[in-house]
Design a protein around this motif. Structure first.
Motif, PDB file in Angstrom:
ATOM      1  N   LEU A   1       0.837  -1.196   0.000  1.00  0.00           N
ATOM      2  CA  LEU A   1       0.000   0.000   0.000  1.00  0.00           C
ATOM      3  C   LEU A   1       0.871   1.246   0.000  1.00  0.00           C
ATOM      4  O   LEU A   1       1.912   1.281   0.669  1.00  0.00           O
ATOM      5  CB  LEU A   1      -0.920   0.017   1.225  1.00  0.00           C
ATOM      6  CG  LEU A   1      -1.899  -1.149   1.362  1.00  0.00           C
ATOM      7  CD1 LEU A   1      -2.639  -1.064   2.692  1.00  0.00           C
ATOM      8  CD2 LEU A   1      -2.885  -1.186   0.207  1.00  0.00           C
ATOM      9  N   VAL A   2       0.432   2.249  -0.723  1.00  0.00           N
ATOM     10  CA  VAL A   2       1.147   3.517  -0.779  1.00  0.00           C
ATOM     11  C   VAL A   2       0.513   4.464   0.231  1.00  0.00           C
ATOM     12  O   VAL A   2      -0.660   4.830   0.106  1.00  0.00           O
ATOM     13  CB  VAL A   2       1.097   4.126  -2.193  1.00  0.00           C
ATOM     14  CG1 VAL A   2       1.833   5.464  -2.220  1.00  0.00           C
ATOM     15  CG2 VAL A   2       1.707   3.173  -3.208  1.00  0.00           C
TER      16      VAL A   2
ATOM     17  N   GLY B   1      -9.104 -13.132  -4.752  1.00  0.00           N
ATOM     18  CA  GLY B   1      -8.241 -12.849  -3.611  1.00  0.00           C
ATOM     19  C   GLY B   1      -7.468 -11.548  -3.771  1.00  0.00           C
ATOM     20  O   GLY B   1      -7.324 -10.774  -2.815  1.00  0.00           O
ATOM     21  N   GLN B   2      -6.988 -11.282  -4.997  1.00  0.00           N
ATOM     22  CA  GLN B   2      -6.283 -10.023  -5.245  1.00  0.00           C
ATOM     23  C   GLN B   2      -7.202  -8.822  -5.014  1.00  0.00           C
ATOM     24  O   GLN B   2      -6.794  -7.807  -4.450  1.00  0.00           O
ATOM     25  CB  GLN B   2      -5.753  -9.999  -6.677  1.00  0.00           C
ATOM     26  CG  GLN B   2      -4.559 -10.903  -6.935  1.00  0.00           C
ATOM     27  CD  GLN B   2      -3.984 -10.694  -8.320  1.00  0.00           C
ATOM     28  OE1 GLN B   2      -3.626  -9.589  -8.696  1.00  0.00           O
ATOM     29  NE2 GLN B   2      -3.909 -11.775  -9.087  1.00  0.00           N
TER      30      GLN B   2
ATOM     31  N   GLN C   1      -8.897   3.778 -11.796  1.00  0.00           N
ATOM     32  CA  GLN C   1      -9.478   5.058 -11.393  1.00  0.00           C
ATOM     33  C   GLN C   1      -9.829   5.067  -9.906  1.00  0.00           C
ATOM     34  O   GLN C   1      -9.588   6.055  -9.204  1.00  0.00           O
ATOM     35  CB  GLN C   1     -10.728   5.363 -12.218  1.00  0.00           C
ATOM     36  CG  GLN C   1     -11.375   6.694 -11.881  1.00  0.00           C
ATOM     37  CD  GLN C   1     -12.639   6.951 -12.688  1.00  0.00           C
ATOM     38  OE1 GLN C   1     -13.002   6.169 -13.560  1.00  0.00           O
ATOM     39  NE2 GLN C   1     -13.314   8.036 -12.390  1.00  0.00           N
ATOM     40  N   LEU C   2     -10.397   3.960  -9.415  1.00  0.00           N
ATOM     41  CA  LEU C   2     -10.737   3.877  -7.996  1.00  0.00           C
ATOM     42  C   LEU C   2      -9.490   4.010  -7.127  1.00  0.00           C
ATOM     43  O   LEU C   2      -9.508   4.656  -6.077  1.00  0.00           O
ATOM     44  CB  LEU C   2     -11.437   2.550  -7.703  1.00  0.00           C
ATOM     45  CG  LEU C   2     -12.851   2.383  -8.267  1.00  0.00           C
ATOM     46  CD1 LEU C   2     -13.315   0.939  -8.111  1.00  0.00           C
ATOM     47  CD2 LEU C   2     -13.827   3.329  -7.585  1.00  0.00           C
ATOM     48  N   ASN C   3      -8.398   3.399  -7.582  1.00  0.00           N
ATOM     49  CA  ASN C   3      -7.159   3.475  -6.814  1.00  0.00           C
ATOM     50  C   ASN C   3      -6.566   4.878  -6.845  1.00  0.00           C
ATOM     51  O   ASN C   3      -5.976   5.334  -5.858  1.00  0.00           O
ATOM     52  CB  ASN C   3      -6.145   2.464  -7.352  1.00  0.00           C
ATOM     53  CG  ASN C   3      -4.925   2.349  -6.467  1.00  0.00           C
ATOM     54  OD1 ASN C   3      -5.029   2.139  -5.267  1.00  0.00           O
ATOM     55  ND2 ASN C   3      -3.745   2.510  -7.056  1.00  0.00           N
ATOM     56  N   GLU C   4      -6.708   5.565  -7.971  1.00  0.00           N
ATOM     57  CA  GLU C   4      -6.215   6.942  -8.051  1.00  0.00           C
ATOM     58  C   GLU C   4      -6.956   7.844  -7.066  1.00  0.00           C
ATOM     59  O   GLU C   4      -6.367   8.755  -6.469  1.00  0.00           O
ATOM     60  CB  GLU C   4      -6.364   7.463  -9.473  1.00  0.00           C
ATOM     61  CG  GLU C   4      -5.369   6.855 -10.467  1.00  0.00           C
ATOM     62  CD  GLU C   4      -5.630   7.292 -11.899  1.00  0.00           C
ATOM     63  OE1 GLU C   4      -6.659   7.989 -12.115  1.00  0.00           O
ATOM     64  OE2 GLU C   4      -4.841   6.942 -12.788  1.00  0.00           O
ATOM     65  N   GLN C   5      -8.245   7.593  -6.889  1.00  0.00           N
ATOM     66  CA  GLN C   5      -9.015   8.366  -5.919  1.00  0.00           C
ATOM     67  C   GLN C   5      -8.531   8.077  -4.499  1.00  0.00           C
ATOM     68  O   GLN C   5      -8.491   8.979  -3.654  1.00  0.00           O
ATOM     69  CB  GLN C   5     -10.502   8.035  -6.035  1.00  0.00           C
ATOM     70  CG  GLN C   5     -11.121   8.439  -7.362  1.00  0.00           C
ATOM     71  CD  GLN C   5     -12.540   7.932  -7.516  1.00  0.00           C
ATOM     72  OE1 GLN C   5     -13.072   7.278  -6.615  1.00  0.00           O
ATOM     73  NE2 GLN C   5     -13.150   8.188  -8.661  1.00  0.00           N
TER      74      GLN C   5
ATOM     75  N   SER D   1      -0.380  -0.177  -4.363  1.00  0.00           N
ATOM     76  CA  SER D   1       0.813   0.052  -5.181  1.00  0.00           C
ATOM     77  C   SER D   1       0.510  -0.224  -6.652  1.00  0.00           C
ATOM     78  O   SER D   1      -0.317  -1.080  -6.990  1.00  0.00           O
ATOM     79  CB  SER D   1       1.962  -0.840  -4.719  1.00  0.00           C
ATOM     80  OG  SER D   1       1.662  -2.203  -4.962  1.00  0.00           O
ATOM     81  N   SER D   2       1.168   0.520  -7.528  1.00  0.00           N
ATOM     82  CA  SER D   2       0.937   0.379  -8.966  1.00  0.00           C
ATOM     83  C   SER D   2       1.269  -1.027  -9.448  1.00  0.00           C
ATOM     84  O   SER D   2       0.642  -1.537 -10.386  1.00  0.00           O
ATOM     85  CB  SER D   2       1.759   1.410  -9.740  1.00  0.00           C
ATOM     86  OG  SER D   2       3.140   1.272  -9.444  1.00  0.00           O
ATOM     87  N   GLU D   3       2.244  -1.679  -8.799  1.00  0.00           N
ATOM     88  CA  GLU D   3       2.598  -3.046  -9.204  1.00  0.00           C
ATOM     89  C   GLU D   3       1.429  -4.002  -8.993  1.00  0.00           C
ATOM     90  O   GLU D   3       1.139  -4.844  -9.856  1.00  0.00           O
ATOM     91  CB  GLU D   3       3.817  -3.536  -8.403  1.00  0.00           C
ATOM     92  CG  GLU D   3       5.122  -2.825  -8.710  1.00  0.00           C
ATOM     93  CD  GLU D   3       5.247  -1.487  -8.026  1.00  0.00           C
ATOM     94  OE1 GLU D   3       6.165  -0.712  -8.375  1.00  0.00           O
ATOM     95  OE2 GLU D   3       4.402  -1.200  -7.126  1.00  0.00           O
TER      96      GLU D   3
END
Length: 464
Positions: free
Chosen positions: A52-53, A99-100, A152-156, A64-66
């Motif tokens: 997590l960032v 799971g991911q 997009q959800l992660n960018e938010q 994380s982007s990875e």
């Protein structure tokens, strides 16, 4: 003994630096061997930890982007196979995708559970972890949703400083005959349970309403809907209240009060039952599109009396005009393009506006729309006819207006001059001589009673 995955922080750089130095020296004193290559001892406002960032500068938590790229890649591969007609996939592989997604709950919230239920149902049908499972159409839709939305959800991101305080509060309920709900402002942090008690209560046609209600929703079930489960009715009441209130809910955080515990869980996490799951997913989509945050909350039935009353209310304005009368006026004055005061079960045009949300409605609240450029069909409740006439003049809209033939009514003076002549915008009129031209709706038709003792009159209004 092993120590792993530790994180510390402080309100400012100097305090964080002192805390870091103290922990580092303490671990050495206790005899621990520190893997320096895996540690970050210098205070930072942005770092990646356990995938997590942690962005402390803006107070955001992201995946994380990875990990996002890995999820997108594996979903793309399985959807590519689906596109080639391959619907059977290894159960363990599908479970790995789920799971991911679930592992991102810290950032994406309960959405990971709401939008993986169909995939999970497919996994449950496995014979073993090495066997193949068939992906259903809804499961494939969930995969497409994550492929299109996860970045997009992660960018938010998730707000690390998110408050539990909501600025709006909703109360909803459902009965065997109908549904009801209303939206009020949160009262200076007062708990939602006491909001009703702190408001002035208004009485309108035997209907109790909060004095500062931003929007009130009432409606009746069809025969089919009234026979559905109480959970379906309660959940649908939530859905229709939100759909009918999008204008006041947009960009707000809403505390949603219901006296059904199942509904609070389904709104957050979805349901095993497809019918309920579809409502929950649609509600989630609406909230996402309108930037609405919903926090469902259970309250005892005793604290939901107003919404309960709304759900049992019979709309006295729920009536319409016979199809034969409409067809006659449609032929006489030209094809009408939109019915401004209608429901899905009594509209005379393919396009219509409604008081509250219903299936296929083009807009909620006709007065919020621009009527210009249409041949409007208007059969409004008698108590809003004056408002309708003012709206017609403001928008310079053409229409057919059907009203009771009441010479003493306030609107009659708005349609005639002091000499009794029609106003300039009225081109024709037609008295409806049909016996009982009104079609009853689902309400008790309290405005007209059981038998009409007066006539209706239609006016052709044209400004251009």
């Amino acid at each position: 003994m092993y120590l792993d995955d530790g994180l510390g922080g402080a309100n400012d750089f100097q305090s964080a630096e002192r805390a870091s130095s103290y922990i580092r020296s303490s671990l050495s004193e206790f005899g621990f061997l520190i893997a320096e290559e895996k540690c970050v001892w210098y205070p930072q406002q942005n770092m990646t930890w356990i995938g997590l960032v942690w962005d402390m500068e803006f107070g955001k938590l992201r995946v994380s982007s990875e990990r996002i790229d890995r999820l997108v890649d594996v979903i793309s591969k399985i959807l590519f196979c689906v596109g080639k007609g391959k619907m059977l996939h290894n159960a363990k592989f599908v479970a790995g995708i789920v799971g991911q997604i679930i592992s991102m709950q810290a950032v994406l919230g309960n959405l990971v559970r709401l939008r993986t239920r169909e995939l999970y149902n497919c996994i449950l049908l496995r014979a073993s972890w090495k066997s193949l499972v068939a992906l259903t159409a809804p499961a494939v839709e969930e995969l497409r949703y994550w492929l299109n939305s996860v970045t997009q959800l992660n960018e938010q991101g998730n707000d690390l400083h998110e408050s539990d305080v909501c600025d709006l509060v909703a109360f909803t309920d459902a009965s065997e005959v109908g549904f009801g709900g209303y939206i009020v402002p949160a009262v200076d942090g007062i708990c939602a349970e006491s909001v009703c008690d702190s408001l002035e209560i208004l009485t309108d046609c035997c209907l109790e309403l909060p004095g500062n209600s931003l929007n009130t929703v009432v409606g009746s079930w069809t025969v089919l809907e009234s026979g559905k489960s109480s959970t379906w009715r309660e959940l649908e009441a939530v859905s229709r209240t939100v759909k009918s209130s999008l204008r006041c809910l947009e960009n707000h955080c809403l505390k949603l009060n219901t006296d059904n515990k199942n509904v609070t869980s389904i709104v957050k996490n979805g349901s095993k039952k497809p019918e309920l799951q579809n409502i929950a997913c649609e509600l989630n989509y609406l909230c996402s599109e309108n930037n609405i945050k919903i926090k469902p909350h259970w309250i005892p039935r005793e604290q939901n009396k107003i919404a309960d009353g709304l759900s049992r209310y019979s709309d006295c304005d729920d009536w319409g005009i016979k199809e034969s009368v409409f067809q006659m006026l449609d032929k006489l004055w030209g094809k009408h393009t939109i019915d401004r005061f209608a429901t899905d079960y009594n509209t005379k045009c393919s396009r219509f506006n409604s008081k509250c949300w219903c299936k296929n409605t083009e807009a909620i609240d006709a007065f919020s729309q621009n009527w210009f450029g249409e041949n409007n069909w208007l059969v409004p409740p008698p108590n809003v006819v004056c408002k309708v006439i003012r709206k017609l003049c403001s928008d310079e809209a053409n229409c057919t207006l059907v009203v009771p033939l009441w010479y003493s009514s306030p609107y009659w003076l708005m349609l005639h001059d002091i000499f009794g002549n029609l106003k300039h915008f009225i081109k024709e009129k037609h008295q409806i001589m049909s016996i009982s031209p009104v079609v009853p709706g689902r309400g008790n038709n309290g405005v007209f009673g059981k038998y009409m003792k007066f006539s209706l009159i239609a006016f052709k209004i044209r400004f251009n």
